[in-house]
Enzyme design. Structure first.
Site, PDB file in Angstrom:
ATOM      1  N   LYS A 226     -12.404  -0.950  -2.206  1.00  0.00           N
ATOM      2  CA  LYS A 226     -11.056  -0.543  -2.611  1.00  0.00           C
ATOM      3  C   LYS A 226     -10.107  -0.799  -1.460  1.00  0.00           C
ATOM      4  O   LYS A 226     -10.368  -0.392  -0.326  1.00  0.00           O
ATOM      5  CB  LYS A 226     -11.047   0.960  -2.953  1.00  0.00           C
ATOM      6  CG  LYS A 226      -9.697   1.445  -3.476  1.00  0.00           C
ATOM      7  CD  LYS A 226      -9.589   1.183  -4.965  1.00  0.00           C
ATOM      8  CE  LYS A 226      -8.170   1.415  -5.464  1.00  0.00           C
ATOM      9  NZ  LYS A 226      -7.241   0.305  -5.145  1.00  0.00           N
TER      10      LYS A 226
ATOM     11  N   GLN B 127      -9.729   0.580   6.297  1.00  0.00           N
ATOM     12  CA  GLN B 127      -9.786   1.061   4.919  1.00  0.00           C
ATOM     13  C   GLN B 127     -11.099   1.782   4.628  1.00  0.00           C
ATOM     14  O   GLN B 127     -11.130   2.737   3.849  1.00  0.00           O
ATOM     15  CB  GLN B 127      -9.607  -0.107   3.951  1.00  0.00           C
ATOM     16  CG  GLN B 127      -9.218   0.304   2.540  1.00  0.00           C
ATOM     17  CD  GLN B 127      -7.774   0.737   2.441  1.00  0.00           C
ATOM     18  OE1 GLN B 127      -6.890   0.093   2.985  1.00  0.00           O
ATOM     19  NE2 GLN B 127      -7.524   1.821   1.737  1.00  0.00           N
TER      20      GLN B 127
ATOM     21  N   LYS C 232     -10.574   5.236   6.016  1.00  0.00           N
ATOM     22  CA  LYS C 232      -9.513   5.894   5.254  1.00  0.00           C
ATOM     23  C   LYS C 232     -10.031   6.358   3.894  1.00  0.00           C
ATOM     24  O   LYS C 232      -9.814   7.507   3.488  1.00  0.00           O
ATOM     25  CB  LYS C 232      -8.341   4.928   5.057  1.00  0.00           C
ATOM     26  CG  LYS C 232      -7.148   5.519   4.330  1.00  0.00           C
ATOM     27  CD  LYS C 232      -6.095   4.451   4.039  1.00  0.00           C
ATOM     28  CE  LYS C 232      -5.551   3.837   5.279  1.00  0.00           C
ATOM     29  NZ  LYS C 232      -4.447   2.885   5.000  1.00  0.00           N
TER      30      LYS C 232
ATOM     31  N   LYS D 168     -10.060  -5.299   1.659  1.00  0.00           N
ATOM     32  CA  LYS D 168      -8.658  -5.677   1.837  1.00  0.00           C
ATOM     33  C   LYS D 168      -8.515  -7.160   1.531  1.00  0.00           C
ATOM     34  O   LYS D 168      -9.485  -7.907   1.579  1.00  0.00           O
ATOM     35  CB  LYS D 168      -8.208  -5.400   3.282  1.00  0.00           C
ATOM     36  CG  LYS D 168      -6.719  -5.159   3.426  1.00  0.00           C
ATOM     37  CD  LYS D 168      -6.308  -3.779   2.949  1.00  0.00           C
ATOM     38  CE  LYS D 168      -4.814  -3.557   3.088  1.00  0.00           C
ATOM     39  NZ  LYS D 168      -4.409  -2.189   2.727  1.00  0.00           N
TER      40      LYS D 168
ATOM     41  N   GLY E 289      -1.797  -2.767  -4.203  1.00  0.00           N
ATOM     42  CA  GLY E 289      -0.693  -3.386  -3.488  1.00  0.00           C
ATOM     43  C   GLY E 289      -0.700  -3.042  -2.006  1.00  0.00           C
ATOM     44  O   GLY E 289      -1.375  -2.128  -1.558  1.00  0.00           O
ATOM     45  N   ASP E 290       0.058  -3.804  -1.255  1.00  0.00           N
ATOM     46  CA  ASP E 290       0.299  -3.555   0.161  1.00  0.00           C
ATOM     47  C   ASP E 290       1.636  -4.228   0.463  1.00  0.00           C
ATOM     48  O   ASP E 290       2.435  -4.441  -0.466  1.00  0.00           O
ATOM     49  CB  ASP E 290      -0.845  -4.130   1.021  1.00  0.00           C
ATOM     50  CG  ASP E 290      -0.816  -3.639   2.468  1.00  0.00           C
ATOM     51  OD1 ASP E 290      -1.142  -2.466   2.697  1.00  0.00           O
ATOM     52  OD2 ASP E 290      -0.467  -4.437   3.360  1.00  0.00           O
TER      53      ASP E 290
ATOM     54  N   THR F  25       2.056   7.236  -0.956  1.00  0.00           N
ATOM     55  CA  THR F  25       1.815   7.071   0.481  1.00  0.00           C
ATOM     56  C   THR F  25       2.843   7.833   1.296  1.00  0.00           C
ATOM     57  O   THR F  25       2.500   8.531   2.264  1.00  0.00           O
ATOM     58  CB  THR F  25       1.830   5.582   0.865  1.00  0.00           C
ATOM     59  OG1 THR F  25       0.938   4.853   0.009  1.00  0.00           O
ATOM     60  CG2 THR F  25       1.391   5.398   2.302  1.00  0.00           C
TER      61      THR F  25
ATOM     62  N   ASN G 181       8.547   0.824   0.470  1.00  0.00           N
ATOM     63  CA  ASN G 181       8.071   1.909  -0.388  1.00  0.00           C
ATOM     64  C   ASN G 181       7.668   3.156   0.406  1.00  0.00           C
ATOM     65  O   ASN G 181       8.078   4.269   0.075  1.00  0.00           O
ATOM     66  CB  ASN G 181       6.904   1.396  -1.222  1.00  0.00           C
ATOM     67  CG  ASN G 181       6.286   2.455  -2.094  1.00  0.00           C
ATOM     68  OD1 ASN G 181       5.365   3.149  -1.663  1.00  0.00           O
ATOM     69  ND2 ASN G 181       6.768   2.599  -3.298  1.00  0.00           N
TER      70      ASN G 181
ATOM     71  N   SER H 275      -4.535   5.872  -5.809  1.00  0.00           N
ATOM     72  CA  SER H 275      -5.180   4.746  -6.486  1.00  0.00           C
ATOM     73  C   SER H 275      -6.541   5.171  -7.025  1.00  0.00           C
ATOM     74  O   SER H 275      -6.940   4.784  -8.130  1.00  0.00           O
ATOM     75  CB  SER H 275      -5.348   3.565  -5.529  1.00  0.00           C
ATOM     76  OG  SER H 275      -4.139   2.864  -5.364  1.00  0.00           O
TER      77      SER H 275
END
Length: 447
Positions: A92, A113, A116, A128, A167-168, A211, A243, A380
């Protein structure tokens, strides 16, 4: 740099294998330094070569992306996906579209990630991806054609129980829609293979805000625990204006703070009266313009070329939400001299390691990205749950779950920091808390 021979050897081997990948090696160094005490207490990790296994991605895919622009010209970009670790769940992690994207950045983001996602307590591994494609200045049809070409290769490597991208930077609702549409077209199935989707086709309420809101929930809990205070009546500086920065501004303001600065890659705005978020949303979300437009619409605000100067502004709380390594040691010294009490990261690794250590040494709350900005991937994960159950939760349901997750991330990181001997070292605390869960799962599953 390192106190234990095993950790030093692991890092030196990593440097030898990944020369010139500076972002990746920086992330690995930070993690390894903070894990040394834990590794010394667990000699079985060296016998099982857990650090080596943890740091080596399970899979790294690089591919070409060919698409046509609006003039009919062929364009070629490079696409990536790292599937870093699946010990606790399917891979993820987001997709980043930016000219700076390369193998080093994708691997650093994937490594972060893993920890996290572990900290969220949700069953998600780490991955990623992205491309060196630049969406700025492109038409909707050019972005659609790029996304369709990108997914035509990526679809082979992902799936709702295998790898779920999101998304990123450079990937918002528009891009997710095009990517999802192409996946559905190729696979002939409607699944939760991407998160951050639109509300009409399986997206989750509160995902857009997650976020930024999560960053403030983490910071709020840290302020209460470590400084016996809150956001109320505090002055806040936030870098970025995408964002994360927008919704961190929104939540910080709701919690009683005054946000006085935002930035983009060209420069920053300073509004001592407090940022007018409606104006920022119009410029950034509707017009897709530059932050400099703000001063043309709001009296008393000033614009300054170059984004580095934002950390010169006196504040109580700093929330770096732009990009990696935007806040260095000199910036950290300036912030501390100006009386900052908390610096929590909304972007991925926005503070250099020297800056992070300086904050910790000076008893400034430092919320590392893998903990403080985990709200996006946490939500997410909640979107994945809703998709699997074919349900849609209310905004309040998702927001309450998000807040609970972020508070628990702080508490778990804080507990490990206390065990390590420094209650302000949330960096070490977060790394140990995240690593321990992944480590135990890897050991249980064998080689």
């Amino acid at each position: 740099m390192f106190k234990t021979k095993y950790v030093e050897r692991v890092y030196n081997d990593l440097v030898e294998k990944n020369k010139n990948e500076s972002e990746y090696l920086q992330a690995a160094q930070e993690i390894l330094e903070s894990l040394e005490g834990y590794v010394e207490k667990h000699p079985e990790l060296e016998k099982q070569k857990l650090l080596e296994r943890f740091l080596e991605p399970e899979r790294f895919v690089q591919f070409k992306v060919v698409w046509t622009d609006d003039k009919g010209n062929f364009q070629v970009n490079r696409g990536y996906r790292v599937q870093y670790n699946s010990a606790i769940g399917p891979y993820k992690g987001g997709l980043r579209l930016h000219p700076s994207v390369n193998a080093s950045i994708i691997k650093f983001l994937g490594l972060e990630q893993v920890l996290k996602n572990s900290l969220t307590s949700l069953p998600m591994g780490g991955g990623k991806g992205g491309s060196d494609f630049d969406p700025k200045g492109k038409s909707d049809t050019e972005i659609m054609r790029f996304c369709q070409s990108f997914m035509t290769e990526l679809y082979r490597h992902i799936g709702p129980e295998t790898d779920v991208p999101a998304g990123d930077i450079g990937v918002g609702g528009r891009e997710i829609g095009y990517l999802f549409g192409q996946y559905k077209r190729i696979k002939n199935e409607f699944t939760g293979v991407l998160t951050g989707k639109g509300l009409t086709y399986g997206g989750s309420l509160a995902r857009t805000e997650a976020t930024g809101y999560g960053l403030c929930y983490f910071t709020s809990e840290a302020l209460n625990t470590l400084k016996n205070t809150s956001f109320k009546d505090k002055t806040v500086v936030i870098s970025g204006s995408g964002n994360v920065a927008i919704y961190a501004t929104e939540k910080a303001t709701q919690l009683g703070a005054k946000v006085v600065a935002l930035s983009d890659s060209n420069g920053y705005i300073h509004d001592p009266n407090g940022i007018n978020l409606d104006v920022v949303k119009q410029i950034k979300e509707v017009e897709r313009g530059r932050i400099s437009e703000y001063v043309k619409r709001v009296n008393g605000a000033t614009y300054h070329e170059g984004s580095k100067g934002i950390w010169q502004i006196k504040c109580d709380i700093a929330l770096p939400c732009a990009t990696q390594n935007e806040l260095d040691l000199e910036d950290a010294k300036t912030l501390v001299n100006n009386g900052v009490i908390a610096v929590c990261e909304g972007a991925n690794m926005p503070s250099t390691l020297d800056a992070a250590k300086y904050f910790i040494d000076n008893k400034v709350i430092f919320g590392p990205a893998k903990a403080a900005n985990a709200g996006g991937v946490a939500t997410s994960g909640l979107e994945m749950t809703q998709n699997s159950a074919h349900l849609s939760w209310t905004f309040e349901d998702v927001d309450n779950k998000l807040k609970e997750i972020m508070v628990n991330i702080f508490k778990n990181s804080y507990a490990k920091a206390l065990e390590s001997g420094n209650k302000y070292d949330l960096l070490t605390g977060a790394n140990i808390a995240g690593f321990e869960k992944v480590c135990n799962a890897m050991l249980a599953q064998g080689i």
